[in-house]
Write a protein that holds these residues in place. Structure first.
Motif, mmCIF file in Angstrom:
data_model
loop_
_atom_site.group_PDB
_atom_site.id
_atom_site.type_symbol
_atom_site.label_atom_id
_atom_site.label_comp_id
_atom_site.label_asym_id
_atom_site.label_seq_id
_atom_site.Cartn_x
_atom_site.Cartn_y
_atom_site.Cartn_z
ATOM 1 N N ASP A 139 -41.460 13.181 56.904
ATOM 2 C CA ASP A 139 -42.764 13.858 56.841
ATOM 3 C C ASP A 139 -43.231 14.337 58.217
ATOM 4 O O ASP A 139 -44.275 15.000 58.321
ATOM 5 C CB ASP A 139 -43.832 12.895 56.287
ATOM 6 N N ALA A 140 -42.488 13.970 59.272
ATOM 7 C CA ALA A 140 -42.985 14.196 60.641
ATOM 8 C C ALA A 140 -43.264 15.671 60.928
ATOM 9 O O ALA A 140 -44.279 16.006 61.554
ATOM 10 C CB ALA A 140 -42.002 13.632 61.665
ATOM 11 N N PHE A 141 -42.386 16.561 60.478
ATOM 12 C CA PHE A 141 -42.582 17.973 60.803
ATOM 13 C C PHE A 141 -43.848 18.520 60.139
ATOM 14 O O PHE A 141 -44.636 19.240 60.768
ATOM 15 C CB PHE A 141 -41.355 18.811 60.426
ATOM 16 N N ALA A 142 -44.053 18.155 58.872
ATOM 17 C CA ALA A 142 -45.250 18.640 58.160
ATOM 18 C C ALA A 142 -46.515 18.115 58.841
ATOM 19 O O ALA A 142 -47.490 18.860 59.025
ATOM 20 C CB ALA A 142 -45.208 18.187 56.699
ATOM 21 N N SER A 152 -47.022 19.871 62.237
ATOM 22 C CA SER A 152 -47.457 21.265 62.046
ATOM 23 C C SER A 152 -48.939 21.315 61.692
ATOM 24 O O SER A 152 -49.690 22.175 62.187
ATOM 25 C CB SER A 152 -46.659 21.932 60.924
ATOM 26 N N MET A 153 -49.373 20.397 60.833
ATOM 27 C CA MET A 153 -50.800 20.368 60.472
ATOM 28 C C MET A 153 -51.649 20.019 61.688
ATOM 29 O O MET A 153 -52.732 20.575 61.874
ATOM 30 C CB MET A 153 -51.042 19.342 59.364
ATOM 31 N N THR A 170 -46.225 16.537 68.641
ATOM 32 C CA THR A 170 -44.984 17.193 68.237
ATOM 33 C C THR A 170 -44.276 16.345 67.173
ATOM 34 O O THR A 170 -44.603 15.158 67.003
ATOM 35 C CB THR A 170 -44.061 17.311 69.454
ATOM 36 N N PRO A 171 -43.265 16.884 66.491
ATOM 37 C CA PRO A 171 -42.537 16.073 65.502
ATOM 38 C C PRO A 171 -41.973 14.788 66.108
ATOM 39 O O PRO A 171 -41.979 13.741 65.455
ATOM 40 C CB PRO A 171 -41.431 17.016 65.027
ATOM 41 N N ARG A 231 -42.301 8.845 66.338
ATOM 42 C CA ARG A 231 -42.479 7.567 67.039
ATOM 43 C C ARG A 231 -43.642 6.792 66.429
ATOM 44 O O ARG A 231 -43.581 5.575 66.266
ATOM 45 C CB ARG A 231 -42.736 7.803 68.536
ATOM 46 N N ASN A 232 -44.713 7.499 66.072
ATOM 47 C CA ASN A 232 -45.863 6.836 65.440
ATOM 48 C C ASN A 232 -45.490 6.271 64.075
ATOM 49 O O ASN A 232 -45.868 5.156 63.731
ATOM 50 C CB ASN A 232 -47.036 7.809 65.307
#
Ligand SMILES: CC(C)(COP(=O)(O)OP(=O)(O)OC[C@H]1O[C@@H](n2cnc3c(N)ncnc32)[C@H](O)[C@@H]1OP(=O)(O)O)[C@@H](O)C(=O)NCCC(=O)NCCS
Length: 156
Positions: free
Chosen positions: A15-18, A21-22, A36-37, A42-43
């Motif tokens: 889900d990191a990229f979505a 981006s949001m 950033t992704p 990391r989070n």
């Protein structure tokens, strides 16, 4: 009702990229892209942080990233896609975070928002947050943050 079938679940690295981006489009608008992704990933992997997503089927339409300390917690980011806003999803994400805090014995949730963000101010107030202080230059040295706290115990 646009949010009728939206489910909330823990995020995975997929889900990191979505989420990133949001963050770039809805939160960091006009500022350098810091979430950033890679940072979001990391989070998601950090055991002291809960990242939750609101999903309409396969599509991520909102998220919240929350850090848990021993006594207090910090809402790092929250956003809902514009077409899904004002349908109670932001409040559902805050409720999810609040329940986790209450189970963990945490006394308060801290958060901040850009001083120009009127929607965030109205939203946090509606969720019970109280304004605490101004932090000039908090956002990339160019914009003031308003810090807020949601007390979860009497006297906090
Ligand atoms: C702030 C944000 C997360 C709110 O999410 P949301 O799902 O639209 O919020 P909700 O539908 O749960 O709103 C709950 C209440 O907050 C208040 N509220 C939310 N957005 C508001 C707005 N734009 N104007 C006035 N009040 C607002 C209302 O009282 C609302 O209840 P109502 O719709 O019954 O009147 C969303 O606007 C967003 O993603 N904004 C861009 C990203 C951002 O600013 N994030 C916060 C800083 S990290």
């Amino acid at each position: 009702m646009v949010a009728k079938n939206v489910m909330i679940r823990l995020a995975t690295p997929d889900d990191a990229f979505a989420i990133a981006s949001m963050s770039r489009d809805l939160i960091e608008t006009g500022l350098p892209w810091t979430w950033t992704p890679e940072r979001v990933t990391r989070n998601i992997r950090n055991r002291n942080i809960s990242t939750v997503v609101a999903c309409d089927g396969e599509e991520v339409v909102g998220f919240a990233i929350m850090y848990f300390g021993d006594e207090d917690s910090h809402l790092n980011l929250i956003a809902i896609e514009p077409v899904y806003q004002r349908a109670g999803l932001g409040q559902r994400l805050i409720d999810w975070c609040k329940k986790s805090c209450l189970v963990a014995g945490i006394a308060r949730i801290d958060a901040e928002f850009r001083i120009t963000n009127r929607s965030a101010r109205a939203f946090y107030r509606k969720c019970g947050f109280r304004e605490r202080a101004l932090m000039p230059g908090y956002y990339s040295g160019v914009e003031t943050a308003v810090t807020m706290t949601l007390p979860l115990r009497p006297g906090v």
